[in-house]
Scaffold this motif. Structure first.
Motif, PDB file in Angstrom:
ATOM      1  N   GLU A 201       1.121  -1.305   0.026  1.00  0.00           N
ATOM      2  CA  GLU A 201       0.086   0.214   0.209  1.00  0.00           C
ATOM      3  C   GLU A 201       1.159   1.463  -0.006  1.00  0.00           C
ATOM      4  O   GLU A 201       1.589   1.116   0.341  1.00  0.00           O
ATOM      5  CB  GLU A 201      -0.632   0.046   1.064  1.00  0.00           C
ATOM      6  CG  GLU A 201      -2.128  -1.121   1.037  1.00  0.00           C
ATOM      7  CD  GLU A 201      -3.184  -0.886   2.954  1.00  0.00           C
ATOM      8  OE1 GLU A 201      -2.408  -0.023   3.814  1.00  0.00           O
ATOM      9  OE2 GLU A 201      -3.876  -1.720   2.486  1.00  0.00           O
ATOM     10  N   THR A 202       0.073   2.625  -0.429  1.00  0.00           N
ATOM     11  CA  THR A 202       1.200   3.160  -0.383  1.00  0.00           C
ATOM     12  C   THR A 202       0.260   4.968  -0.260  1.00  0.00           C
ATOM     13  O   THR A 202      -0.737   4.874  -0.455  1.00  0.00           O
ATOM     14  CB  THR A 202       1.585   3.804  -2.556  1.00  0.00           C
ATOM     15  OG1 THR A 202       2.191   2.300  -3.355  1.00  0.00           O
ATOM     16  CG2 THR A 202       2.068   5.408  -2.438  1.00  0.00           C
ATOM     17  N   ARG A 203       1.349   5.619   0.988  1.00  0.00           N
ATOM     18  CA  ARG A 203       0.581   6.491   1.524  1.00  0.00           C
ATOM     19  C   ARG A 203       1.264   7.773   1.306  1.00  0.00           C
ATOM     20  O   ARG A 203       1.963   8.012   1.395  1.00  0.00           O
ATOM     21  CB  ARG A 203       0.273   6.385   2.589  1.00  0.00           C
ATOM     22  CG  ARG A 203      -1.162   4.752   2.976  1.00  0.00           C
ATOM     23  CD  ARG A 203      -1.489   5.140   4.438  1.00  0.00           C
ATOM     24  NE  ARG A 203       0.276   4.561   5.161  1.00  0.00           N
ATOM     25  CZ  ARG A 203       0.316   3.749   5.747  1.00  0.00           C
ATOM     26  NH1 ARG A 203      -0.018   2.350   5.169  1.00  0.00           N
ATOM     27  NH2 ARG A 203       2.056   3.759   6.156  1.00  0.00           N
ATOM     28  N   GLU A 204       0.434   8.707   0.486  1.00  0.00           N
ATOM     29  CA  GLU A 204       1.285  10.398   0.177  1.00  0.00           C
ATOM     30  C   GLU A 204       1.299  10.530   1.777  1.00  0.00           C
ATOM     31  O   GLU A 204       0.059  10.606   2.474  1.00  0.00           O
ATOM     32  CB  GLU A 204       0.530  11.100  -0.634  1.00  0.00           C
ATOM     33  CG  GLU A 204       0.774  12.501  -0.505  1.00  0.00           C
ATOM     34  CD  GLU A 204       0.243  13.174  -2.305  1.00  0.00           C
ATOM     35  OE1 GLU A 204       0.958  13.988  -2.726  1.00  0.00           O
ATOM     36  OE2 GLU A 204      -1.112  12.593  -2.428  1.00  0.00           O
ATOM     37  N   GLN A 205       2.293  11.352   1.774  1.00  0.00           N
ATOM     38  CA  GLN A 205       2.016  11.968   3.388  1.00  0.00           C
ATOM     39  C   GLN A 205       1.662  13.361   3.034  1.00  0.00           C
ATOM     40  O   GLN A 205       1.938  14.548   2.027  1.00  0.00           O
ATOM     41  CB  GLN A 205       4.083  11.876   3.868  1.00  0.00           C
ATOM     42  CG  GLN A 205       4.379  10.564   4.005  1.00  0.00           C
ATOM     43  CD  GLN A 205       3.156   9.498   4.953  1.00  0.00           C
ATOM     44  OE1 GLN A 205       3.183   9.829   5.815  1.00  0.00           O
ATOM     45  NE2 GLN A 205       2.946   8.877   4.501  1.00  0.00           N
TER      46      GLN A 205
ATOM     47  N   SER B  88       1.023  18.528   1.002  1.00  0.00           N
ATOM     48  CA  SER B  88       1.606  17.737   0.295  1.00  0.00           C
ATOM     49  C   SER B  88       2.968  17.456   0.577  1.00  0.00           C
ATOM     50  O   SER B  88       3.672  19.047   0.607  1.00  0.00           O
ATOM     51  CB  SER B  88       1.715  16.857  -0.923  1.00  0.00           C
ATOM     52  OG  SER B  88       2.077  16.209  -1.621  1.00  0.00           O
TER      53      SER B  88
ATOM     54  N   ALA C 136       6.271   9.885  -0.911  1.00  0.00           N
ATOM     55  CA  ALA C 136       5.005   8.653   0.273  1.00  0.00           C
ATOM     56  C   ALA C 136       6.010   7.536   0.397  1.00  0.00           C
ATOM     57  O   ALA C 136       6.758   7.576   0.909  1.00  0.00           O
ATOM     58  CB  ALA C 136       3.835   8.230  -1.332  1.00  0.00           C
ATOM     59  N   LYS C 137       4.747   6.912   1.872  1.00  0.00           N
ATOM     60  CA  LYS C 137       5.334   5.324   2.399  1.00  0.00           C
ATOM     61  C   LYS C 137       4.409   4.769   1.386  1.00  0.00           C
ATOM     62  O   LYS C 137       3.544   4.550   1.481  1.00  0.00           O
ATOM     63  CB  LYS C 137       5.021   5.542   3.229  1.00  0.00           C
ATOM     64  CG  LYS C 137       5.970   7.342   4.429  1.00  0.00           C
ATOM     65  CD  LYS C 137       5.239   6.827   5.791  1.00  0.00           C
ATOM     66  CE  LYS C 137       6.706   7.810   6.872  1.00  0.00           C
ATOM     67  NZ  LYS C 137       5.819   7.666   8.096  1.00  0.00           N
TER      68      LYS C 137
ATOM     69  N   THR D 173       6.743  -1.052   6.393  1.00  0.00           N
ATOM     70  CA  THR D 173       6.795   0.838   6.300  1.00  0.00           C
ATOM     71  C   THR D 173       8.499   0.894   5.498  1.00  0.00           C
ATOM     72  O   THR D 173       9.019   1.032   6.859  1.00  0.00           O
ATOM     73  CB  THR D 173       6.048   1.805   7.554  1.00  0.00           C
ATOM     74  OG1 THR D 173       4.897   1.659   7.296  1.00  0.00           O
ATOM     75  CG2 THR D 173       5.964   3.036   6.238  1.00  0.00           C
TER      76      THR D 173
ATOM     77  N   SER E 164      10.010   4.000   3.277  1.00  0.00           N
ATOM     78  CA  SER E 164      10.179   5.753   2.565  1.00  0.00           C
ATOM     79  C   SER E 164      11.482   6.087   2.101  1.00  0.00           C
ATOM     80  O   SER E 164      12.129   5.972   3.293  1.00  0.00           O
ATOM     81  CB  SER E 164       8.357   6.590   2.916  1.00  0.00           C
ATOM     82  OG  SER E 164       9.405   6.816   4.573  1.00  0.00           O
TER      83      SER E 164
END
Length: 225
Positions: free
Chosen positions: A99-103, A112, A116-117, A185, A187
């Motif tokens: 899964e990818t999550r923008e920080q 933004s 991402a992580k 995780t 990044s």
């Protein structure tokens, strides 16, 4: 004998709004600014303390060079393999799609952060008896301690997490239904531009009722006893 009026003496003793001799206006303004600056400083410190108290920490990977998706996937898989490397007998599991999550920044001016992580979960499918939970967690913990990772313990007998020197994280947790997940995780990676950075996702296994197939179902002579 004439007695001075009390009203007159009180009025004459009242402070004047004019600057007093010997105390320049700039000095008075500087003195007034000190309490304001102190309030702002204390407020900022309070906000920082509250964030740390809630478990927030500066992200050590935020200023690192962006990793290519392939490199990030290798690191995720390596962290998962490392966590389970000392478990004997070996456990059965399946790995979810990354899964990818923008920080984003926090506060009123949310925006933004430009990276991402990526995270990936390993779902353990071997049944682990509650009597073996401590053995499972301690075995995984010993691997991380040998690597000098920063260790944190969650609820007693339920979770352990670690942070590597690079700022990557990995965690093992045991759910109330006996489900066991290991999540890694890493990044920073590029922000997705509307596509999956890791290719075409493979469907996760599901049970007959359509729910994710994450409940352990395989017996083991050691772990399940």
């Amino acid at each position: 004998m004439t007695i001075p009026s009390r009203r007159t003496s009180l009025v004459s003793a009242a402070p004047s709004n004019a600057p007093r001799p010997g105390k320049p206006l700039t000095r008075r303004l500087a003195a007034a600014a000190v309490p304001i600056a102190l309030v702002l400083t204390l407020t900022a410190c309070g906000a920082f303390t509250a964030a740390v108290g809630d478990g927030a920490r500066p992200d050590p990977t935020a200023t690192a060079p962006l990793m290519a998706p392939g490199q990030a996937l290798q690191k995720l898989n390596a962290l998962l393999e490392e966590a389970t490397s000392n478990l004997q007998p070996t456990l059965r599991y399946w790995d979810a799609w990354p899964e990818t999550r923008e920080q984003y920044s926090s506060g009123l001016n949310e925006h933004s952060l430009g990276y991402a992580k990526a995270s990936r979960k390993r779902h353990v499918m071997t049944k682990v008896a509650p009597a073996k939970y401590a053995t499972l967690l301690e075995t995984v913990r010993s691997v991380w301690e040998a690597k000098a990772y920063r260790i944190e313990t969650g609820p007693a007998g339920q979770a352990v997490s670690a942070t590597t020197a690079e700022g990557f994280s990995v965690r093992i947790g045991i759910g109330s239904a006996g489900d066991i997940d290991i999540e890694a995780t890493v990044s920073p990676i590029p922000v997705p531009d509307g596509r999956d950075l890791f290719g075409t996702p493979t469907p996760d296994p599901v049970m007959a009722n359509g729910n994710p197939d994450i409940l352990p179902k395989y017996d083991d002579p050691y772990w399940s006893a």
